[in-house]
Each structure stands twice: as C-alpha cells, then as structure tokens.
Design a protein around this motif. Sequence first.
Motif, PDB file in Angstrom:
ATOM      1  N   GLU A   1       2.685  -3.615   9.411  1.00  0.00           N
ATOM      2  CA  GLU A   1       3.032  -3.048   8.110  1.00  0.00           C
ATOM      3  C   GLU A   1       1.804  -2.841   7.219  1.00  0.00           C
ATOM      4  O   GLU A   1       1.813  -1.998   6.324  1.00  0.00           O
ATOM      5  CB  GLU A   1       4.046  -3.953   7.402  1.00  0.00           C
ATOM      6  CG  GLU A   1       4.728  -3.285   6.223  1.00  0.00           C
ATOM      7  CD  GLU A   1       5.889  -4.098   5.667  1.00  0.00           C
ATOM      8  OE1 GLU A   1       6.401  -3.717   4.597  1.00  0.00           O
ATOM      9  OE2 GLU A   1       6.275  -5.104   6.291  1.00  0.00           O
ATOM     10  N   TYR A   2       0.745  -3.592   7.478  1.00  0.00           N
ATOM     11  CA  TYR A   2      -0.462  -3.475   6.662  1.00  0.00           C
ATOM     12  C   TYR A   2      -1.295  -2.249   7.035  1.00  0.00           C
ATOM     13  O   TYR A   2      -2.202  -1.869   6.300  1.00  0.00           O
ATOM     14  CB  TYR A   2      -1.309  -4.742   6.805  1.00  0.00           C
ATOM     15  CG  TYR A   2      -0.618  -5.991   6.288  1.00  0.00           C
ATOM     16  CD1 TYR A   2      -0.759  -6.382   4.967  1.00  0.00           C
ATOM     17  CD2 TYR A   2       0.180  -6.765   7.132  1.00  0.00           C
ATOM     18  CE1 TYR A   2      -0.123  -7.525   4.494  1.00  0.00           C
ATOM     19  CE2 TYR A   2       0.820  -7.907   6.668  1.00  0.00           C
ATOM     20  CZ  TYR A   2       0.664  -8.269   5.347  1.00  0.00           C
ATOM     21  OH  TYR A   2       1.312  -9.396   4.873  1.00  0.00           O
ATOM     22  N   GLU A   3      -0.985  -1.654   8.168  1.00  0.00           N
ATOM     23  CA  GLU A   3      -1.757  -0.503   8.634  1.00  0.00           C
ATOM     24  C   GLU A   3      -1.565   0.730   7.754  1.00  0.00           C
ATOM     25  O   GLU A   3      -2.330   1.694   7.863  1.00  0.00           O
ATOM     26  CB  GLU A   3      -1.404  -0.205  10.089  1.00  0.00           C
ATOM     27  CG  GLU A   3      -1.872  -1.308  11.046  1.00  0.00           C
ATOM     28  CD  GLU A   3      -1.333  -1.150  12.460  1.00  0.00           C
ATOM     29  OE1 GLU A   3      -0.462  -0.263  12.662  1.00  0.00           O
ATOM     30  OE2 GLU A   3      -1.762  -1.903  13.356  1.00  0.00           O
ATOM     31  N   GLN A   4      -0.563   0.692   6.884  1.00  0.00           N
ATOM     32  CA  GLN A   4      -0.328   1.808   5.969  1.00  0.00           C
ATOM     33  C   GLN A   4      -1.376   1.881   4.858  1.00  0.00           C
ATOM     34  O   GLN A   4      -1.533   2.919   4.221  1.00  0.00           O
ATOM     35  CB  GLN A   4       1.055   1.674   5.327  1.00  0.00           C
ATOM     36  CG  GLN A   4       1.180   0.448   4.417  1.00  0.00           C
ATOM     37  CD  GLN A   4       2.543   0.272   3.805  1.00  0.00           C
ATOM     38  OE1 GLN A   4       3.004   1.108   3.033  1.00  0.00           O
ATOM     39  NE2 GLN A   4       3.215  -0.826   4.161  1.00  0.00           N
ATOM     40  N   PHE A   5      -2.104   0.789   4.625  1.00  0.00           N
ATOM     41  CA  PHE A   5      -3.011   0.741   3.480  1.00  0.00           C
ATOM     42  C   PHE A   5      -4.411   1.230   3.878  1.00  0.00           C
ATOM     43  O   PHE A   5      -5.023   0.678   4.803  1.00  0.00           O
ATOM     44  CB  PHE A   5      -3.098  -0.681   2.923  1.00  0.00           C
ATOM     45  CG  PHE A   5      -1.767  -1.256   2.526  1.00  0.00           C
ATOM     46  CD1 PHE A   5      -0.946  -0.580   1.636  1.00  0.00           C
ATOM     47  CD2 PHE A   5      -1.327  -2.469   3.042  1.00  0.00           C
ATOM     48  CE1 PHE A   5       0.284  -1.095   1.266  1.00  0.00           C
ATOM     49  CE2 PHE A   5      -0.100  -2.997   2.669  1.00  0.00           C
ATOM     50  CZ  PHE A   5       0.710  -2.301   1.786  1.00  0.00           C
ATOM     51  N   PRO A   6      -4.956   2.216   3.171  1.00  0.00           N
ATOM     52  CA  PRO A   6      -6.261   2.787   3.517  1.00  0.00           C
ATOM     53  C   PRO A   6      -7.421   1.969   2.964  1.00  0.00           C
ATOM     54  O   PRO A   6      -8.208   2.427   2.140  1.00  0.00           O
ATOM     55  CB  PRO A   6      -6.194   4.175   2.864  1.00  0.00           C
ATOM     56  CG  PRO A   6      -5.341   3.961   1.651  1.00  0.00           C
ATOM     57  CD  PRO A   6      -4.313   2.933   2.051  1.00  0.00           C
ATOM     58  N   VAL A   7      -7.529   0.740   3.429  1.00  0.00           N
ATOM     59  CA  VAL A   7      -8.540  -0.178   2.929  1.00  0.00           C
ATOM     60  C   VAL A   7      -8.893  -1.145   4.064  1.00  0.00           C
ATOM     61  O   VAL A   7      -8.034  -1.472   4.894  1.00  0.00           O
ATOM     62  CB  VAL A   7      -8.007  -0.935   1.688  1.00  0.00           C
ATOM     63  CG1 VAL A   7      -6.799  -1.790   2.039  1.00  0.00           C
ATOM     64  CG2 VAL A   7      -9.083  -1.791   1.043  1.00  0.00           C
ATOM     65  N   PRO A   8     -10.135  -1.615   4.157  1.00  0.00           N
ATOM     66  CA  PRO A   8     -10.490  -2.600   5.187  1.00  0.00           C
ATOM     67  C   PRO A   8      -9.665  -3.881   5.051  1.00  0.00           C
ATOM     68  O   PRO A   8      -9.508  -4.415   3.948  1.00  0.00           O
ATOM     69  CB  PRO A   8     -11.969  -2.870   4.915  1.00  0.00           C
ATOM     70  CG  PRO A   8     -12.469  -1.619   4.277  1.00  0.00           C
ATOM     71  CD  PRO A   8     -11.336  -1.148   3.412  1.00  0.00           C
ATOM     72  N   GLN A   9      -9.139  -4.353   6.199  1.00  0.00           N
ATOM     73  CA  GLN A   9      -8.327  -5.574   6.210  1.00  0.00           C
ATOM     74  C   GLN A   9      -8.615  -6.350   7.480  1.00  0.00           C
ATOM     75  O   GLN A   9      -8.787  -5.764   8.552  1.00  0.00           O
ATOM     76  CB  GLN A   9      -6.832  -5.235   6.174  1.00  0.00           C
ATOM     77  CG  GLN A   9      -6.388  -4.430   4.963  1.00  0.00           C
ATOM     78  CD  GLN A   9      -5.009  -3.837   5.187  1.00  0.00           C
ATOM     79  OE1 GLN A   9      -4.003  -4.542   5.105  1.00  0.00           O
ATOM     80  NE2 GLN A   9      -4.945  -2.551   5.469  1.00  0.00           N
ATOM     81  N   VAL A  10      -8.657  -7.671   7.355  1.00  0.00           N
ATOM     82  CA  VAL A  10      -8.847  -8.544   8.508  1.00  0.00           C
ATOM     83  C   VAL A  10      -7.894  -9.719   8.382  1.00  0.00           C
ATOM     84  O   VAL A  10      -7.830 -10.368   7.326  1.00  0.00           O
ATOM     85  CB  VAL A  10     -10.305  -9.052   8.609  1.00  0.00           C
ATOM     86  CG1 VAL A  10     -10.442 -10.074   9.734  1.00  0.00           C
ATOM     87  CG2 VAL A  10     -11.263  -7.892   8.847  1.00  0.00           C
ATOM     88  N   VAL A  11      -7.147 -10.004   9.442  1.00  0.00           N
ATOM     89  CA  VAL A  11      -6.301 -11.199   9.486  1.00  0.00           C
ATOM     90  C   VAL A  11      -7.204 -12.397   9.705  1.00  0.00           C
ATOM     91  O   VAL A  11      -7.995 -12.418  10.660  1.00  0.00           O
ATOM     92  CB  VAL A  11      -5.259 -11.110  10.618  1.00  0.00           C
ATOM     93  CG1 VAL A  11      -4.366 -12.359  10.597  1.00  0.00           C
ATOM     94  CG2 VAL A  11      -4.417  -9.849  10.492  1.00  0.00           C
ATOM     95  N   GLY A  12      -7.117 -13.392   8.835  1.00  0.00           N
ATOM     96  CA  GLY A  12      -8.027 -14.527   8.913  1.00  0.00           C
ATOM     97  C   GLY A  12      -7.349 -15.842   9.211  1.00  0.00           C
ATOM     98  O   GLY A  12      -6.232 -16.096   8.748  1.00  0.00           O
ATOM     99  N   GLY A  13      -8.025 -16.690   9.972  1.00  0.00           N
ATOM    100  CA  GLY A  13      -7.574 -18.057  10.181  1.00  0.00           C
ATOM    101  C   GLY A  13      -8.067 -18.957   9.059  1.00  0.00           C
ATOM    102  O   GLY A  13      -8.522 -18.475   8.008  1.00  0.00           O
ATOM    103  N   PHE A  14      -8.040 -20.260   9.277  1.00  0.00           N
ATOM    104  CA  PHE A  14      -8.226 -21.187   8.168  1.00  0.00           C
ATOM    105  C   PHE A  14      -9.381 -22.179   8.336  1.00  0.00           C
ATOM    106  O   PHE A  14      -9.619 -22.987   7.455  1.00  0.00           O
ATOM    107  CB  PHE A  14      -6.912 -21.929   7.908  1.00  0.00           C
ATOM    108  CG  PHE A  14      -5.797 -20.980   7.565  1.00  0.00           C
ATOM    109  CD1 PHE A  14      -5.659 -20.503   6.273  1.00  0.00           C
ATOM    110  CD2 PHE A  14      -4.935 -20.510   8.545  1.00  0.00           C
ATOM    111  CE1 PHE A  14      -4.661 -19.597   5.954  1.00  0.00           C
ATOM    112  CE2 PHE A  14      -3.935 -19.599   8.230  1.00  0.00           C
ATOM    113  CZ  PHE A  14      -3.805 -19.139   6.941  1.00  0.00           C
ATOM    114  N   GLU A  15     -10.078 -22.115   9.447  1.00  0.00           N
ATOM    115  CA  GLU A  15     -11.308 -22.890   9.577  1.00  0.00           C
ATOM    116  C   GLU A  15     -12.434 -22.119   8.879  1.00  0.00           C
ATOM    117  O   GLU A  15     -12.373 -20.887   8.775  1.00  0.00           O
ATOM    118  CB  GLU A  15     -11.648 -23.128  11.047  1.00  0.00           C
ATOM    119  CG  GLU A  15     -10.625 -23.956  11.798  1.00  0.00           C
ATOM    120  CD  GLU A  15     -10.445 -25.340  11.220  1.00  0.00           C
ATOM    121  OE1 GLU A  15     -11.465 -25.936  10.770  1.00  0.00           O
ATOM    122  OE2 GLU A  15      -9.307 -25.839  11.201  1.00  0.00           O
ATOM    123  N   PRO A  16     -13.465 -22.809   8.395  1.00  0.00           N
ATOM    124  CA  PRO A  16     -14.572 -22.090   7.755  1.00  0.00           C
ATOM    125  C   PRO A  16     -15.142 -20.964   8.622  1.00  0.00           C
ATOM    126  O   PRO A  16     -15.457 -19.883   8.124  1.00  0.00           O
ATOM    127  CB  PRO A  16     -15.599 -23.195   7.507  1.00  0.00           C
ATOM    128  CG  PRO A  16     -14.789 -24.443   7.364  1.00  0.00           C
ATOM    129  CD  PRO A  16     -13.647 -24.281   8.322  1.00  0.00           C
TER     130      PRO A  16
END
Length: 342
Positions: A186-201
């Motif tokens: 669903e996030y692919e609709q947004f024309p902006v850089p996006q990265v799914v992130g985990g929670f370790e540093p």
Amino acid sequence: MATGDKLKAALHEIVDRNYTFMHICGTHEAAIARSGLRSVLPEGLHIVMGPGCPVCITPQGEIDAALEFVEKGCIVATYGDLLRVPGTKGTLESCGGDVRVVQGIHKAVEIAEKTDKEVVFISVGFETTVPTVAATILSHPPENFSILSCHRLVPPAMQWLLEQGEASLDGFLLPGHVCVVAGYEEYEQFPVPQVVGGFEPEDILLGLLMLVKQVKEGRHEVENAYPRAVCREGNPKAKALISEVFDTVDVEWRGFPVIPKSGLCLKDKFSQYDARKKFDIEIKHVEKVSGCICDRVLRGIAQPTDCKLFGKVCTPRTPVGPCMVSHEGACKIWNLYHVRHL
C-alpha cells in the motif's frame, strides 16, 4: 548486515547536504534514543518523529468516551499506557471507577466471563494489534463484552503528511511492526523514498543509508531493510481477519484533522460488540486548550524539548499531553534519554 561502524562510515561519506526523514513508529524512536543514534549521524542527517504512537494519536474525545463508560458503571479494561492520558474530566487512572489494566483483549474477555457487569475494552493500536481483536470478535465473546475501537491505519496519515508538506520530508522509515502484518504494497502509491526498518541500531542505520541513496539517485520506491520479519504482502491471514471484522471510517487523530478512511469500526453484523452503539456514546471533538505541543511533535515539525512544559509542568507522572504518557511517546522517551544529549 554490515556492522554499525561500517554503516556509520558509509553515511558520513554519502551525506552531502541536509536530509530529513520521518519514522512513524514509537519503537523506532525508543531505539534511536536509547542507543544514542542521533549523536553518531552526519550533521546534515535528521530523523523526525511522526504519528507513530497509537496512544498519543488517540484524540481527547475518545478518552472522554472511555470515562463515560466508567460513569455508566462498566468495567473498563485497556492497556496501561492509556491510563494517564488526560481527558476533559481527568484520566482513567484518577476517575475512581473499575478500570483494569490488561495485556490484551483476551484478558478483557476473561474478565467478562467472570462477571455480570458490562466490560468495555478500549482497543487502541495500528494494524499490528488489530488481528487479535478481530479474531476475538469472531470467537463470539460474552454478551456483556464490547469494545471501543480506537484503531488507526498508517498509510492514510502518511498521505495527509505528504499533502501538507509541513515537515519538508525527504522520505520515510516505515514501521517494521505494522509492515509485518500489513506488508508494504500500500505504501508503493507514495512518490517518495521509503524503507521498511527494523529496530536494532544497525537496522536503522541501514534504513537511513538506503534512504539517502534513493534521494541521491532520484529514485522513490519502497525498499525492505527488515526482510527477516517483513515481506511485501504482509500476513494474508491477519489481513483477512481484519477485513472480515472491520470497515474503514473517517476519523480524527490527535494533532490532525479528520483523515479519510484512517480508522476502523466494527462491521454492522458485529454491532453487538460495538460499545459506542451499545451505550449510545458520541465521540466529540475537543479543542486543545493547554500549551502542550504534542500535535506539532506528532506531525514532525517540533521536538519535545521545544515545548515550554517539557520536563517542568509536564512529566511522566503528571503528563499534560499524551506524548509524555506512553512508552512509545516521543516526550516520555526524550524525558528518559535526552539527558545524554541524544
């Protein structure tokens, strides 16, 4: 995955101007603050907080509704983080009613099974917590059980943030826990850089490096830096449960206006478990009257320390705004860790 030192060095080499990225997850903020991550980032690289705490974005009108259930003699069950969020007439902690902290909806159902009194579960959370609620509703809990659905969906809030452009964002670090359930299609609709992130540093550093590379290369897509837990389609069974039990609805977020199709309400066939309908409770809009700037923090245009109340009038024990209450709230996190100048 590369080590933290290698990722840090790569960021210092690649960052050549100011970049601002927003995360939409309170757990990300806690991880960033606890690890001191901001102190090792290049000078031009900024991480701002978004509406990533479900307790923080629950509007005051819904807290007031929870207090109304108490006034009607109901047992109110909810997560501990919600107890001290201020309503118009106080908090659930101070109301003097039968309010019980539970670890999940199943514990609230157990309470209902052992009493003749009405039990209302104040059900907050993003997509992460909704599947267990849906599964519980499908299990046909007792007649004296109902929920106040305060659930919110992340993508509509992202769309609102992008349309407003207040925070001048270069991209988003997407919420790993939410994407475990919902995926990232669903996030692919947004024309902006996006990265799914985990929670370790290291997860967060990798996500930031991938975001900077997207900006520099003129790309805008969704990349996954958390593949050990997240896939594009998410969890199909969990998503099917949500679709079976809930409809989307236009709803207000604290600090935001009404955002179209950003909330979840029970479908009509489950209306016997809808506490609002059962007790004829109306959720009212409440105008902000305090000097709290939680609304600006949640929109990524202010930091907790910009608030004149922070750490003085507003503390975790005596919160003025919701961001100082929840363990995922930016102000409470900064109150715990900002002494290290993070």
